[in-house]
Design an enzyme around this catalytic site. Sequence first.
Site, PDB file in Angstrom:
ATOM      1  N   GLY A 121      70.065  53.479  54.929  1.00  0.00           N
ATOM      2  CA  GLY A 121      71.512  53.475  55.070  1.00  0.00           C
ATOM      3  C   GLY A 121      72.246  54.202  53.971  1.00  0.00           C
ATOM      4  O   GLY A 121      73.442  53.984  53.761  1.00  0.00           O
ATOM      5  N   ARG A 122      71.531  55.074  53.275  1.00  0.00           N
ATOM      6  CA  ARG A 122      72.115  55.838  52.171  1.00  0.00           C
ATOM      7  C   ARG A 122      72.554  54.957  51.004  1.00  0.00           C
ATOM      8  O   ARG A 122      73.331  55.387  50.147  1.00  0.00           O
ATOM      9  CB  ARG A 122      73.293  56.708  52.637  1.00  0.00           C
ATOM     10  CG  ARG A 122      72.966  57.943  53.499  1.00  0.00           C
ATOM     11  CD  ARG A 122      71.625  58.464  53.205  1.00  0.00           C
ATOM     12  NE  ARG A 122      71.377  59.802  53.745  1.00  0.00           N
ATOM     13  CZ  ARG A 122      70.286  60.122  54.450  1.00  0.00           C
ATOM     14  NH1 ARG A 122      69.399  59.195  54.742  1.00  0.00           N
ATOM     15  NH2 ARG A 122      70.070  61.356  54.847  1.00  0.00           N
ATOM     16  N   LEU A 123      72.069  53.725  50.942  1.00  0.00           N
ATOM     17  CA  LEU A 123      72.367  52.859  49.800  1.00  0.00           C
ATOM     18  C   LEU A 123      71.280  53.064  48.744  1.00  0.00           C
ATOM     19  O   LEU A 123      70.496  52.163  48.429  1.00  0.00           O
ATOM     20  CB  LEU A 123      72.446  51.392  50.241  1.00  0.00           C
ATOM     21  CG  LEU A 123      73.653  51.049  51.114  1.00  0.00           C
ATOM     22  CD1 LEU A 123      73.607  49.581  51.539  1.00  0.00           C
ATOM     23  CD2 LEU A 123      74.953  51.349  50.377  1.00  0.00           C
TER      24      LEU A 123
END
Length: 242
Positions: free
Chosen positions: A220-222
């Site tokens: 999630g691009r975290l």
Amino acid sequence: MRDLDNSPGGQETADTLPSTDLAGMRAEYGGAPFGSGEDVDLDETWLAGGWEPLLRHWIEQATAVGVAEPNAMVLATVSLADGTPRPVARTVLCKGLSPEGVTFYTNYDSAKGSQLAAVPFAAATFVWPALGRQVHVRGAIERVPAETTEVYWRSRPRDSQLGAWASRQSKPIGSRAELDRTMAETIARFENVDEIPVPPHWGGFLLRPDEVEFWQGRRGRLHNRIRVLVENGAMKVERLQP
């Protein structure tokens, strides 16, 4: 197989290549990096011993899983050629790593050498997509001692030593044939020389980091981002938002 003879030199043109959806390209990070056997989040405690041991460990892991040139790094400098500061980036090889910094070698009269002489600061990025990792190193630049250059020079293959003498790196040249001719002349020049000397215009640079950032891709691009700030021998570790 597609016929490549429909363009000059047998090369495909933009009209013959399939369209690529660049906006749709993405990789989902997370899970164990290929071949690493690890699936743990990058944590501030990993930097307890300083930035250098972790960077070395990541390079060793990239080597272990077969990453090509795991010591490659994108080096960014500043050009003042037209009076306006402009960033310039290219890929070089890290040839030394210590708590003091990252070492690489080049022609001092090359574009990067001249840029570093004018603005002695640089940034370098190591990227290992197969492991979902990056490391960014930023700081001041200085030349390494001549003795350090000499030791590394002796480890280089003879062809690479000859190439350093033959090439006026970054300068224009009329043709490949002219470059090959210069190389042939250089080979003849040193034909009876057992140990080719270090060119006076060639040597190493040490990038002394004041900032090192470790990046680990997550879902999630975290992503995990841990930054190490170095000042007067003291170290501050902090987490950055992705």
